[in-house]
Design a protein around this motif. Sequence first.
Motif: not given
Length: 367
Positions: A134-150, A239-250
């Motif tokens: 599941v690939n979750v889009e992030y909008s900013t660098e802060e949003d990336l950190v928030r979503k990744h950590n959650k 993190v997949r920066r080329e897609r601007k998303c956080v990818e959950i693989k578990i």
Amino acid sequence: MIGTEHEYSINNPDLKAMPVSDLIIEEISGKIQNEFSFETVGISKELQKHVIEFKPLNPSESISNLENQIFNGLKGFYEKTNNKYKLLGLGMHPTLNLSETSFWNHDEREVFDTYDRVFNLRQHGWMNIQALQVNVEYSTEEDLVRKHNKLRTLLPYLVAVTASSPIVEGNVTGYMDNRLLYYKKNQKEIPEICGNLIPEKLEKSSDYEKLLEKMYVELRKKDAEVLCEEWVNSRALIVRRERKCVEIKIMDEQESIYADMAVSAFINCLLRVNDLKVAEDDETILELTDIAIKSGKKKLKAELESLYKKAVSVATEEEKSYLIHIQNRIQNGNLSEVILKKYNSEKDISKILNEAESCLRENKTMF
């Protein structure tokens, strides 16, 4: 916006795996290639030649939109190939012997040859794994950190509710998620790549590039520069920066698209919950993940029930229609538990495989 990726094994009418993804891609698209667009989906090869991947052409905020894209693509696949093949979900093919498959040997051959040289691809952790991503889009660098950590704090519970690989080479192993059991050891020669599945907490987004560079340093020592790309990170959350998303693989692949989308809805809702009240330290998250790999949801049921209630509290009406399936999994058992109940009563793996194949083809769930 989210997107999903679905990996299915290719089988003959007896549900024996067939390493023919290259032939199928050529049959549908006219040539052997890594990926192509087909109706409402993208179809692509995987490392294993008995596995093929489907993903929606367009990410969406609507879970039902994603479901329709994949299901229409699957129906088109069956029609285009004249129903010659049977596709099967699940986290691993339950009866596959490693001698029955091989890895991709066309374009990007150097990548797979390098993986084989460094890690030895001829093991279940490479050749017999199927994940829902599941690939979750992030909008900013802060949003990336928030979503990744959650998301990293949710990983044990996602394992618990999605485990679907209790049988390996026809044998019940005693673990609910054998895919992860094998996967977490498949790159032991360079431990930095997979770690313990669970990624470290990010303080800032640039921490992620530092993590990647540690992997690249070790790869270069083994003359494996070709693998120094962001996709080499094999942890459960990347993190997949080329897609601007956080990818959950578990997550193990489920038995149907609807079931996969229920997991996606669960994730989507939990990301909107402000206070999850779950463990955030590495040691506890890792311990809980190991518990889920071994026992599924049995020892985490109370926590899952709490997360489910929080997900429902922020869910849209559309999402609620999918969360019903998550509630059933929490109360009645994940797919591994369902499979084992059927196997213990019938002792017939072929019957279970046929039911799972029918679930994927008809987009229904196995209960």
